[in-house]
Design a protein around this motif. Structure first.
Motif, PDB file in Angstrom:
ATOM      1  N   LYS A   1       0.831  -1.197   0.000  1.00 36.52           N
ATOM      2  CA  LYS A   1       0.000   0.000   0.000  1.00 36.52           C
ATOM      3  C   LYS A   1       0.868   1.251   0.000  1.00 36.52           C
ATOM      4  O   LYS A   1       0.599   2.212  -0.750  1.00 36.52           O
ATOM      5  N   LYS A   2       1.916   1.257   0.787  1.00 35.05           N
ATOM      6  CA  LYS A   2       2.805   2.420   0.830  1.00 35.05           C
ATOM      7  C   LYS A   2       3.500   2.624  -0.512  1.00 35.05           C
ATOM      8  O   LYS A   2       3.641   3.764  -0.980  1.00 35.05           O
ATOM      9  N   ASN A   3       3.919   1.545  -1.131  1.00 35.46           N
ATOM     10  CA  ASN A   3       4.567   1.669  -2.442  1.00 35.46           C
ATOM     11  C   ASN A   3       3.590   2.158  -3.502  1.00 35.46           C
ATOM     12  O   ASN A   3       3.958   2.913  -4.420  1.00 35.46           O
ATOM     13  N   GLN A   4       2.355   1.718  -3.386  1.00 28.93           N
ATOM     14  CA  GLN A   4       1.310   2.184  -4.302  1.00 28.93           C
ATOM     15  C   GLN A   4       1.117   3.690  -4.167  1.00 28.93           C
ATOM     16  O   GLN A   4       0.978   4.408  -5.170  1.00 28.93           O
ATOM     17  N   ILE A   5       1.125   4.186  -2.935  1.00 30.77           N
ATOM     18  CA  ILE A   5       0.971   5.623  -2.694  1.00 30.77           C
ATOM     19  C   ILE A   5       2.174   6.391  -3.237  1.00 30.77           C
ATOM     20  O   ILE A   5       2.026   7.464  -3.830  1.00 30.77           O
ATOM     21  N   LEU A   6       3.364   5.853  -3.032  1.00 32.73           N
ATOM     22  CA  LEU A   6       4.566   6.508  -3.553  1.00 32.73           C
ATOM     23  C   LEU A   6       4.515   6.650  -5.071  1.00 32.73           C
ATOM     24  O   LEU A   6       4.888   7.691  -5.627  1.00 32.73           O
TER      25      LEU A   6
ATOM     26  N   ASN B   1      -7.360   6.388  -0.687  1.00 27.73           N
ATOM     27  CA  ASN B   1      -8.239   6.194   0.480  1.00 27.73           C
ATOM     28  C   ASN B   1      -7.480   6.205   1.800  1.00 27.73           C
ATOM     29  O   ASN B   1      -7.750   5.415   2.710  1.00 27.73           O
ATOM     30  N   CYS B   2      -6.522   7.125   1.886  1.00 26.84           N
ATOM     31  CA  CYS B   2      -5.757   7.285   3.124  1.00 26.84           C
ATOM     32  C   CYS B   2      -5.959   8.692   3.679  1.00 26.84           C
ATOM     33  O   CYS B   2      -6.330   9.621   2.965  1.00 26.84           O
ATOM     34  N   ASN B   3      -5.692   8.822   4.956  1.00 29.72           N
ATOM     35  CA  ASN B   3      -5.836  10.090   5.655  1.00 29.72           C
ATOM     36  C   ASN B   3      -4.875  11.120   5.084  1.00 29.72           C
ATOM     37  O   ASN B   3      -3.656  10.930   5.128  1.00 29.72           O
ATOM     38  N   LYS B   4      -5.385  12.214   4.559  1.00 29.77           N
ATOM     39  CA  LYS B   4      -4.512  13.223   3.944  1.00 29.77           C
ATOM     40  C   LYS B   4      -3.622  13.916   4.972  1.00 29.77           C
ATOM     41  O   LYS B   4      -2.612  14.531   4.625  1.00 29.77           O
ATOM     42  N   ASN B   5      -3.995  13.812   6.257  1.00 27.86           N
ATOM     43  CA  ASN B   5      -3.214  14.468   7.300  1.00 27.86           C
ATOM     44  C   ASN B   5      -1.949  13.687   7.677  1.00 27.86           C
ATOM     45  O   ASN B   5      -1.238  14.069   8.606  1.00 27.86           O
ATOM     46  N   ILE B   6      -1.678  12.612   6.942  1.00 27.01           N
ATOM     47  CA  ILE B   6      -0.376  11.955   7.097  1.00 27.01           C
ATOM     48  C   ILE B   6       0.726  12.949   6.747  1.00 27.01           C
ATOM     49  O   ILE B   6       1.795  12.931   7.357  1.00 27.01           O
ATOM     50  N   PHE B   7       0.447  13.832   5.780  1.00 27.78           N
ATOM     51  CA  PHE B   7       1.360  14.925   5.442  1.00 27.78           C
ATOM     52  C   PHE B   7       0.672  16.241   5.776  1.00 27.78           C
ATOM     53  O   PHE B   7      -0.439  16.503   5.286  1.00 27.78           O
ATOM     54  N   GLN B   8       1.298  17.077   6.580  1.00 23.08           N
ATOM     55  CA  GLN B   8       0.767  18.405   6.874  1.00 23.08           C
ATOM     56  C   GLN B   8       1.897  19.423   6.861  1.00 23.08           C
ATOM     57  O   GLN B   8       3.065  19.080   7.010  1.00 23.08           O
ATOM     58  N   ILE B   9       1.510  20.676   6.692  1.00 24.25           N
ATOM     59  CA  ILE B   9       2.495  21.755   6.697  1.00 24.25           C
ATOM     60  C   ILE B   9       1.985  22.911   7.556  1.00 24.25           C
ATOM     61  O   ILE B   9       0.770  23.152   7.628  1.00 24.25           O
ATOM     62  N   ILE B  10       2.870  23.578   8.224  1.00 20.51           N
ATOM     63  CA  ILE B  10       2.527  24.773   8.996  1.00 20.51           C
ATOM     64  C   ILE B  10       2.599  25.968   8.043  1.00 20.51           C
ATOM     65  O   ILE B  10       3.666  26.301   7.527  1.00 20.51           O
ATOM     66  N   GLU B  11       1.469  26.605   7.813  1.00 22.04           N
ATOM     67  CA  GLU B  11       1.396  27.656   6.801  1.00 22.04           C
ATOM     68  C   GLU B  11       1.755  29.033   7.336  1.00 22.04           C
ATOM     69  O   GLU B  11       1.903  29.981   6.566  1.00 22.04           O
TER      70      GLU B  11
ATOM     71  N   ILE C   1      10.588   3.322  -3.497  1.00 17.48           N
ATOM     72  CA  ILE C   1       9.739   2.128  -3.605  1.00 17.48           C
ATOM     73  C   ILE C   1      10.502   0.824  -3.405  1.00 17.48           C
ATOM     74  O   ILE C   1      10.074  -0.036  -2.616  1.00 17.48           O
ATOM     75  N   PRO C   2      11.649   0.619  -4.059  1.00 18.12           N
ATOM     76  CA  PRO C   2      12.351  -0.667  -3.876  1.00 18.12           C
ATOM     77  C   PRO C   2      13.093  -0.790  -2.546  1.00 18.12           C
ATOM     78  O   PRO C   2      13.602  -1.873  -2.228  1.00 18.12           O
ATOM     79  N   LEU C   3      13.163   0.281  -1.759  1.00 13.64           N
ATOM     80  CA  LEU C   3      13.843   0.199  -0.477  1.00 13.64           C
ATOM     81  C   LEU C   3      13.090  -0.724   0.465  1.00 13.64           C
ATOM     82  O   LEU C   3      11.856  -0.802   0.449  1.00 13.64           O
ATOM     83  N   GLU C   4      13.833  -1.417   1.306  1.00 12.75           N
ATOM     84  CA  GLU C   4      13.214  -2.317   2.273  1.00 12.75           C
ATOM     85  C   GLU C   4      12.329  -1.526   3.237  1.00 12.75           C
ATOM     86  O   GLU C   4      12.718  -0.455   3.718  1.00 12.75           O
ATOM     87  N   ASP C   5      11.162  -2.032   3.506  1.00  9.49           N
ATOM     88  CA  ASP C   5      10.271  -1.423   4.490  1.00  9.49           C
ATOM     89  C   ASP C   5      10.836  -1.717   5.879  1.00  9.49           C
ATOM     90  O   ASP C   5      10.936  -2.873   6.294  1.00  9.49           O
ATOM     91  N   PRO C   6      11.201  -0.675   6.640  1.00  2.93           N
ATOM     92  CA  PRO C   6      11.822  -0.933   7.949  1.00  2.93           C
ATOM     93  C   PRO C   6      10.830  -1.361   9.024  1.00  2.93           C
ATOM     94  O   PRO C   6      11.233  -1.950  10.036  1.00  2.93           O
ATOM     95  N   VAL C   7       9.560  -1.071   8.814  1.00  9.49           N
ATOM     96  CA  VAL C   7       8.561  -1.332   9.862  1.00  9.49           C
ATOM     97  C   VAL C   7       8.407  -2.842  10.077  1.00  9.49           C
ATOM     98  O   VAL C   7       8.153  -3.597   9.138  1.00  9.49           O
ATOM     99  N   GLY C   8       8.563  -3.258  11.327  1.00 12.02           N
ATOM    100  CA  GLY C   8       8.423  -4.669  11.680  1.00 12.02           C
ATOM    101  C   GLY C   8       9.686  -5.483  11.487  1.00 12.02           C
ATOM    102  O   GLY C   8       9.714  -6.678  11.797  1.00 12.02           O
TER     103      GLY C   8
END
Length: 375
Positions: A23-28, A167-177, A84-91
């Protein structure tokens, strides 16, 4: 405002922490595609920042870092694809053992949660950091420079749209304006929401963080970009590598600052290297007479090194130079193993690095002492 951003980031962090690698690679991939599709929107926003920058007396190097183009947006997209081809570090289990009591213990990598990134000048950092935080399972709050806010917002909106498309939360990325400096200080103290701050900037930003932040942070030291040409280096590649590392884009922080040349290579190719640098409008500032190979070249000779500080004398001297700069100290003993060229990587007015010179007989600790003697 900041507390609302922090609350949204915490909620988003819980969501991204459990996303699958696919899913993360798909988003990337989607992020890269959307950057290319929306390049006009991003470039139009960048034009606003560039127009506003004319009233801010920014250095040529900062304007270069601020500037975007189709080519640079392509580079941003390619940067995301490389994640994308980098190893997923999570877990990932980095270590495991069994105690004498029979207890099984594992060291498992997990996301920090919410990462705050404070950065200067380059809008491409908005994309780079977002992609890296996504792959590592972290939500991110971005705080960029006030003079590239329009560019950063445009890029962020494109990236947030990629999250929504998947279909992911857009607030995964935020910026202080906000452009208020005090909001940056407050951001450094959002211990309730921010788990880690990573700064990308100069000494001023680093010191502000050290003086004010209650949130844990990661710092790197002052850099001095070195290139060492070993005696076994393939000679057909040497000049291309030197020129590329110095001239391709001297405004970036990884442009060449110090060139170290093995004495055998220098005796064989030193004049060619210097001549090629001169051909590319790199100027030399020497503390000693030029070597024979460049006796007739247009080289500035000075009896003292230019101060690395930002005092008036320094500014006056640097303003006198029109090209990219290389400081070079010729070692008194021709048999020394290293010849040192010090390259100031930025256009005039934008020099903040320190320099030292030594030869192989000095260990690095002694070289550091030598630097202190010089400055």
């Amino acid at each position: 405002m900041l507390k609302q951003i922090g609350t949204q980031a915490k909620d988003a962090a819980a969501e991204i922490a459990v996303l699958s690698t696919d899913k993360k690679n798909q988003i990337l991939q989607s992020m890269a595609d959307e950057l290319l599709k929306n390049s006009k929107k991003i470039l139009d926003a960048n034009k606003i920042d560039l127009k506003n920058s004319k009233d801010l007396d920014l250095t040529p190097a900062l304007i270069d870092r601020l500037s975007l183009s189709e080519e640079r947006i392509n580079g941003m997209a390619n940067g995301l694809l490389k994640i994308i081809p980098l190893e997923d570090p999570v877990g990932n289990i980095t270590d495991s053992w069994k105690t004498d009591e029979g207890l099984h213990i594992k060291k498992i990598r997990s996301p920090f949660g919410v990462i705050g990134v404070i950065y200067e000048a380059r809008p491409n950092v908005t994309s780079d950091v977002s992609g890296l935080c996504l792959k590592s399972g972290n939500a991110v709050i971005l705080r960029g420079s006030s003079y590239c806010l329009d560019s950063n917002i445009a890029i962020l909106e494109v990236l947030q749209n990629s999250l929504s498309l998947n279909n992911c939360n857009k607030n995964i990325f935020q910026i202080i304006e906000s452009k208020d400096r005090q909001d940056t200080i407050e951001f450094m103290n959002l211990t309730e929401f921010v788990d880690l701050i990573v700064p990308r900037g100069g000494k001023g930003l680093i010191q502000t963080l050290v003086d004010n932040s209650k949130v844990p942070f990661i710092l790197d030291g002052d850099g001095n970009v070195h290139l060492y040409i070993h005696q076994d280096a393939k000679k057909e590649h040497i000049i291309d590598i030197v020129i590329n590392s110095k001239v391709q884009r001297p405004g970036v922080c990884n442009a060449l600052e110090t060139l170290l040349i093995n004495s055998e290579i220098y005796q064989d190719m030193g004049s060619l290297i210097i001549e090629e640098l001169l051909e590319n409008k790199v100027e030399f500032v020497l503390t000693e007479d030029p070597v024979e190979a460049v006796k007739n070249a247009n080289i500035i000779v000075t009896d003292t090194w230019i101060s690395m500080g930002q005092d008036d004398e320094y500014q006056a001297r640097v303003k006198a130079f029109d090209g990219y700069q290389v400081n070079m100290e010729m070692l008194s003993n021709a048999s020394d193993d290293w010849i040192f060229l010090h390259c100031l990587p930025r256009k005039p007015h934008e020099v903040d690095d320190e320099v030292f010179y030594s030869n192989r007989s000095l260990v690095w600790e002694e070289a550091e002492n030598r630097m202190k003697e010089l400055y």
